[in-house]
Design a protein around this motif. Structure first.
Motif, PDB file in Angstrom:
ATOM      1  N   SER A   1      -0.137  -1.375  -9.327  1.00 60.84           N
ATOM      2  CA  SER A   1       0.037  -0.723  -9.443  1.00 60.84           C
ATOM      3  C   SER A   1       1.335  -1.093 -11.178  1.00 60.84           C
ATOM      4  O   SER A   1       2.779  -2.210 -10.288  1.00 60.84           O
TER       5      SER A   1
ATOM      6  N   ALA B   1       5.495   1.855  -0.595  1.00 62.49           N
ATOM      7  CA  ALA B   1       5.769   0.781   0.042  1.00 62.49           C
ATOM      8  C   ALA B   1       5.959  -0.786  -0.845  1.00 62.49           C
ATOM      9  O   ALA B   1       4.613  -0.414  -0.712  1.00 62.49           O
TER      10      ALA B   1
ATOM     11  N   LYS C   1      -0.112   1.395   8.023  1.00 56.65           N
ATOM     12  CA  LYS C   1      -0.280   3.011   7.517  1.00 56.65           C
ATOM     13  C   LYS C   1      -0.982   3.152   9.011  1.00 56.65           C
ATOM     14  O   LYS C   1      -1.762   4.527   9.208  1.00 56.65           O
TER      15      LYS C   1
ATOM     16  N   VAL D   1      -4.792  -6.556  -7.615  1.00 53.59           N
ATOM     17  CA  VAL D   1      -4.708  -5.077  -8.428  1.00 53.59           C
ATOM     18  C   VAL D   1      -3.687  -4.883  -8.005  1.00 53.59           C
ATOM     19  O   VAL D   1      -3.635  -4.971  -6.379  1.00 53.59           O
TER      20      VAL D   1
ATOM     21  N   LEU E   1     -12.789  -4.868  11.111  1.00 54.96           N
ATOM     22  CA  LEU E   1     -11.221  -4.209  11.984  1.00 54.96           C
ATOM     23  C   LEU E   1     -10.884  -5.218  13.138  1.00 54.96           C
ATOM     24  O   LEU E   1     -11.422  -6.276  13.771  1.00 54.96           O
TER      25      LEU E   1
ATOM     26  N   CYS F   1     -10.647  -3.292   4.493  1.00 53.06           N
ATOM     27  CA  CYS F   1     -10.036  -2.839   5.414  1.00 53.06           C
ATOM     28  C   CYS F   1     -10.134  -1.673   5.739  1.00 53.06           C
ATOM     29  O   CYS F   1      -9.839  -0.727   7.057  1.00 53.06           O
TER      30      CYS F   1
ATOM     31  N   HIS G   1      -1.417   7.331   9.976  1.00 53.39           N
ATOM     32  CA  HIS G   1      -2.738   8.026  10.208  1.00 53.39           C
ATOM     33  C   HIS G   1      -2.725   8.203  11.563  1.00 53.39           C
ATOM     34  O   HIS G   1      -3.260   9.520  12.360  1.00 53.39           O
TER      35      HIS G   1
ATOM     36  N   GLY H   1      -1.862  -6.380   1.205  1.00 55.29           N
ATOM     37  CA  GLY H   1      -1.860  -7.434   0.212  1.00 55.29           C
ATOM     38  C   GLY H   1      -0.855  -8.091   0.272  1.00 55.29           C
ATOM     39  O   GLY H   1      -1.305  -9.104  -0.343  1.00 55.29           O
TER      40      GLY H   1
ATOM     41  N   ILE I   1       5.583   5.395   3.712  1.00 51.86           N
ATOM     42  CA  ILE I   1       4.041   4.894   4.195  1.00 51.86           C
ATOM     43  C   ILE I   1       2.874   5.953   4.063  1.00 51.86           C
ATOM     44  O   ILE I   1       2.086   5.805   3.465  1.00 51.86           O
TER      45      ILE I   1
ATOM     46  N   SER J   1      -0.104  -5.651  -3.455  1.00 49.44           N
ATOM     47  CA  SER J   1       1.296  -5.084  -3.261  1.00 49.44           C
ATOM     48  C   SER J   1       2.090  -4.658  -1.746  1.00 49.44           C
ATOM     49  O   SER J   1       2.887  -4.275  -1.990  1.00 49.44           O
ATOM     50  N   GLY J   2       0.334  -3.929  -0.966  1.00 49.42           N
ATOM     51  CA  GLY J   2       1.327  -3.080   0.055  1.00 49.42           C
ATOM     52  C   GLY J   2       1.298  -4.192   1.421  1.00 49.42           C
ATOM     53  O   GLY J   2       1.701  -4.973   0.946  1.00 49.42           O
TER      54      GLY J   2
ATOM     55  N   THR K   1      -4.102  -8.657   9.773  1.00 48.22           N
ATOM     56  CA  THR K   1      -5.769  -8.203   9.073  1.00 48.22           C
ATOM     57  C   THR K   1      -5.923  -9.510   8.249  1.00 48.22           C
ATOM     58  O   THR K   1      -6.700  -9.320   7.476  1.00 48.22           O
TER      59      THR K   1
ATOM     60  N   VAL L   1      -8.018  -0.742   0.341  1.00 51.74           N
ATOM     61  CA  VAL L   1      -8.060   0.286  -0.483  1.00 51.74           C
ATOM     62  C   VAL L   1      -9.527   0.732   0.331  1.00 51.74           C
ATOM     63  O   VAL L   1      -9.595   2.450   0.409  1.00 51.74           O
TER      64      VAL L   1
ATOM     65  N   GLY M   1       5.228  -4.407   0.092  1.00 50.17           N
ATOM     66  CA  GLY M   1       5.656  -5.240   1.094  1.00 50.17           C
ATOM     67  C   GLY M   1       5.505  -4.637   2.461  1.00 50.17           C
ATOM     68  O   GLY M   1       4.745  -3.085   2.601  1.00 50.17           O
TER      69      GLY M   1
ATOM     70  N   LYS N   1       4.604  -2.827  -9.146  1.00 54.15           N
ATOM     71  CA  LYS N   1       4.498  -3.971  -8.258  1.00 54.15           C
ATOM     72  C   LYS N   1       3.824  -4.565  -8.900  1.00 54.15           C
ATOM     73  O   LYS N   1       3.335  -5.523  -8.164  1.00 54.15           O
TER      74      LYS N   1
ATOM     75  N   ASN O   1     -11.300   2.373  -2.276  1.00 57.81           N
ATOM     76  CA  ASN O   1     -11.350   3.685  -2.855  1.00 57.81           C
ATOM     77  C   ASN O   1     -12.448   3.554  -4.069  1.00 57.81           C
ATOM     78  O   ASN O   1     -13.226   3.834  -5.610  1.00 57.81           O
TER      79      ASN O   1
HETATM   80  N1  LIG Z   1      -9.790  -2.149   9.123  1.00 56.89           N
HETATM   81  C1  LIG Z   1      -8.608  -3.655   9.785  1.00 56.89           C
HETATM   82  O1  LIG Z   1      -8.770  -3.713  11.240  1.00 56.89           O
HETATM   83  C2  LIG Z   1      -7.116  -2.540   9.503  1.00 56.89           C
HETATM   84  C3  LIG Z   1      -5.749  -3.197   9.818  1.00 56.89           C
HETATM   85  C4  LIG Z   1      -4.612  -3.065   9.298  1.00 56.89           C
HETATM   86  C5  LIG Z   1      -4.436  -2.265   7.399  1.00 56.89           C
HETATM   87  N2  LIG Z   1      -5.667  -1.370   7.420  1.00 56.89           N
HETATM   88  C6  LIG Z   1      -6.626  -0.515   6.453  1.00 56.89           C
HETATM   89  O2  LIG Z   1      -6.059  -1.173   5.538  1.00 56.89           O
HETATM   90  C7  LIG Z   1      -4.970   0.064   4.403  1.00 56.89           C
HETATM   91  C8  LIG Z   1      -4.016  -1.051   3.889  1.00 56.89           C
HETATM   92  O3  LIG Z   1      -2.898  -0.880   4.655  1.00 56.89           O
HETATM   93  P1  LIG Z   1      -1.673  -1.166   4.660  1.00 56.89           P
HETATM   94  O4  LIG Z   1      -0.606  -1.461   5.464  1.00 56.89           O
HETATM   95  O5  LIG Z   1      -1.421  -2.944   3.170  1.00 56.89           O
HETATM   96  O6  LIG Z   1      -1.127   0.078   3.396  1.00 56.89           O
HETATM   97  P2  LIG Z   1       0.421  -0.119   2.268  1.00 56.89           P
HETATM   98  O7  LIG Z   1       1.210  -0.922   2.587  1.00 56.89           O
HETATM   99  O8  LIG Z   1       0.226   1.889   2.115  1.00 56.89           O
HETATM  100  O9  LIG Z   1      -0.583  -0.375   0.782  1.00 56.89           O
HETATM  101  C9  LIG Z   1      -1.884   0.386   0.964  1.00 56.89           C
HETATM  102  C10 LIG Z   1      -1.859   0.106  -0.863  1.00 56.89           C
HETATM  103  O10 LIG Z   1      -2.463   0.074  -1.499  1.00 56.89           O
HETATM  104  C11 LIG Z   1      -2.140   0.123  -2.855  1.00 56.89           C
HETATM  105  N3  LIG Z   1      -2.969   1.527  -3.892  1.00 56.89           N
HETATM  106  C12 LIG Z   1      -3.152   2.898  -3.691  1.00 56.89           C
HETATM  107  N4  LIG Z   1      -3.969   2.926  -4.652  1.00 56.89           N
HETATM  108  C13 LIG Z   1      -4.729   1.770  -4.746  1.00 56.89           C
HETATM  109  C14 LIG Z   1      -5.847   1.745  -5.951  1.00 56.89           C
HETATM  110  N5  LIG Z   1      -5.932   2.929  -6.557  1.00 56.89           N
HETATM  111  N6  LIG Z   1      -5.923   0.463  -6.503  1.00 56.89           N
HETATM  112  C15 LIG Z   1      -4.879  -0.378  -6.069  1.00 56.89           C
HETATM  113  N7  LIG Z   1      -4.568  -0.231  -4.975  1.00 56.89           N
HETATM  114  C16 LIG Z   1      -3.901   1.326  -4.721  1.00 56.89           C
HETATM  115  C17 LIG Z   1      -0.512   0.557  -3.052  1.00 56.89           C
HETATM  116  O11 LIG Z   1      -0.081  -0.141  -4.308  1.00 56.89           O
HETATM  117  P3  LIG Z   1       0.396   0.845  -5.201  1.00 56.89           P
HETATM  118  O12 LIG Z   1       1.996   1.510  -5.327  1.00 56.89           O
HETATM  119  O13 LIG Z   1       0.189  -0.253  -6.487  1.00 56.89           O
HETATM  120  O14 LIG Z   1      -0.509   1.547  -5.524  1.00 56.89           O
HETATM  121  C18 LIG Z   1       0.098   0.008  -1.345  1.00 56.89           C
HETATM  122  O15 LIG Z   1       0.890  -1.121  -1.596  1.00 56.89           O
HETATM  123  C19 LIG Z   1      -4.926   1.110   5.243  1.00 56.89           C
HETATM  124  O16 LIG Z   1      -5.819   2.134   5.166  1.00 56.89           O
HETATM  125  C20 LIG Z   1      -4.935   0.995   7.248  1.00 56.89           C
HETATM  126  O17 LIG Z   1      -4.942   1.557   7.689  1.00 56.89           O
HETATM  127  C21 LIG Z   1      -7.412  -1.541   7.717  1.00 56.89           C
END
Ligand SMILES: NC(=O)c1ccc[n+]([C@@H]2O[C@H](COP(=O)([O-])OP(=O)(O)OC[C@H]3O[C@@H](n4cnc5c(N)ncnc54)[C@H](OP(=O)(O)O)[C@@H]3O)[C@@H](O)[C@H]2O)c1
Length: 318
Positions: A182, A310, A41, A180, A265, A240, A45, A163, A305, A159-160, A136, A219, A312, A185, A221
């Motif tokens: 969708s 995605a 992700k 949690v 972070l 996160c 960004h 997660g 993405i 499931s991203g 992370t 997420v 995984g 997944k 949210n």
């Molecule tokens: N703070 C840090 O150091 C750090 C490090 C890495 C990543 N991050 C952040 O962490 C976030 C996730 O990264 P990622 O790589 O896992 O992204 P990702 O692969 O896009 O996964 C995000 C998941 O969130 C799920 N989702 C979306 N809306 C939702 C909802 N309302 N309720 C529950 N699940 C929902 C989506 O699954 P569904 O298809 O099931 O909706 C998706 O699989 C990003 O914003 C990224 O910038 C932060």
């Protein structure tokens, strides 16, 4: 060498596969022949230049680093004069976000502090699927969340990329895991080891009476007020996705109810990568690959993405 290049912030259409000069390693750098990369992700960004504060680090008006890509796996081609930990031929993996990115290319020169030896039993693509997301999950659940056997753990966004590793780690440490995700997944979350899965399209975990010892949120949210309703006294919330509310409300909640609210972070370093390798060796963690692409397909991988579709990780075979 071939590399994906972008000159300004915007859509994946701005990414071009170009012929560029192969980098030379500086004294503290390692030149890697890239065999695989993965999409995060964070790459989305950085492509968009959003949210705007990201530009303070990535370049105010245009991207400072022209070749994107953080996760990498490959073979050390050459080393700089000050490198002692690696030598040509070593198989490595890592996260280049702390050293100028650049893994969507045939070669990248990077600081050795971003790298570790690749897990021996994994392919390059499997290894590239790990660094940023698995580290992370590791730092969120283990270091900040201090997950323990028998705890009730909820993973929001299960499931991203992040997660799917978080489910596995929480299970490996003996927690009872509620994921949690969708509808599409739900099955994947069970396959990764979740004990219960809440389909957020049908059911809202905030409205349940069940409370959790640890909530790991990728997420962001839900408001901190909603989250703390389902957090046990003495429980921990790790986010996160930066939460200003958690930052402001956190100290008060800790004083009054011993509830911790933490903004994570994550930062990849050799020690974290080695811990991930060890978990893989112990079969407590496995890479979760949704789909594999080639360098030409990086724009399409980023579109997926960006839409959050995605299941995984999406990897790039170079
Ligand atoms: N703070 C840090 O150091 C750090 C490090 C890495 C990543 N991050 C952040 O962490 C976030 C996730 O990264 P990622 O790589 O896992 O992204 P990702 O692969 O896009 O996964 C995000 C998941 O969130 C799920 N989702 C979306 N809306 C939702 C909802 N309302 N309720 C529950 N699940 C929902 C989506 O699954 P569904 O298809 O099931 O909706 C998706 O699989 C990003 O914003 C990224 O910038 C932060």
């Amino acid at each position: 060498m071939k590399a994906i290049v972008y000159e300004k912030y915007g859509s994946p259409d701005l990414l071009e596969l170009r012929e560029v000069k192969r980098p030379e390693p500086r004294p503290h750098e390692v030149l890697i022949k890239v065999l695989a990369a993965a999409v995060n992700k964070a790459d989305w960004h950085l492509l968009r230049g959003e949210p705007l504060p990201i530009r303070l680090m990535a370049g105010l008006f245009k991207p400072k680093h022209k070749i994107p890509g953080a996760d990498v796996a490959g073979i050390v081609e050459r080393v700089g004069s000050k490198i002692t930990h690696f030598r040509p031929g070593d198989e490595v993996f890592g996260d280049l976000s702390g050293s100028g990115f650049g893994s969507f290319a045939e070669y990248v020169s990077t600081d050795e502090k971003c790298l570790a030896k690749k897990p021996s039993k994994l392919s390059y693509e499997e290894s590239a699927a790990l660094p940023m997301a698995a580290v992370t999950a590791l730092q969120g659940l283990l270091d900040q969340g201090r997950v323990e056997e028998g705890q009730e753990v909820l993973i929001n966004g299960a499931s991203g990329g992040v997660g799917s590793y978080a489910i596995q780690l929480a299970k490996a440490y003996g927690a009872h895991v509620t994921a949690v995700s969708s509808t599409a997944k739900v099955e994947i979350a069970y396959q990764l080891g979740a004990d219960e899965v809440i389909d957020y399209k049908l059911h809202d975990f905030i409205k349940d009476s069940k409370q959790y010892d640890l909530i790991f949120d990728v997420v962001g949210n839900r408001s901190p007020k909603e989250i703390e309703r389902v957090l046990k006294p003495g429980g921990t919330y790790v986010s996160c996705a930066f939460s200003l509310g958690a930052l402001l409300l956190g100290p008060w909640k800790y004083l009054t109810e011993r509830k911790k609210m933490i903004n994570l972070l994550a930062s990849t370093n050799p020690a974290s990568l080695q811990r991930i390798s060890k978990l893989v060796e112990e079969e407590k963690l496995r890479p979760v690959i949704d789909k594999s692409f080639t360098l030409d397909d990086v724009p399409e991988a980023l579109r997926i993405i960006g839409r959050g579709q995605a299941a995984g990780k999406l990897v790039i075979a170079v």
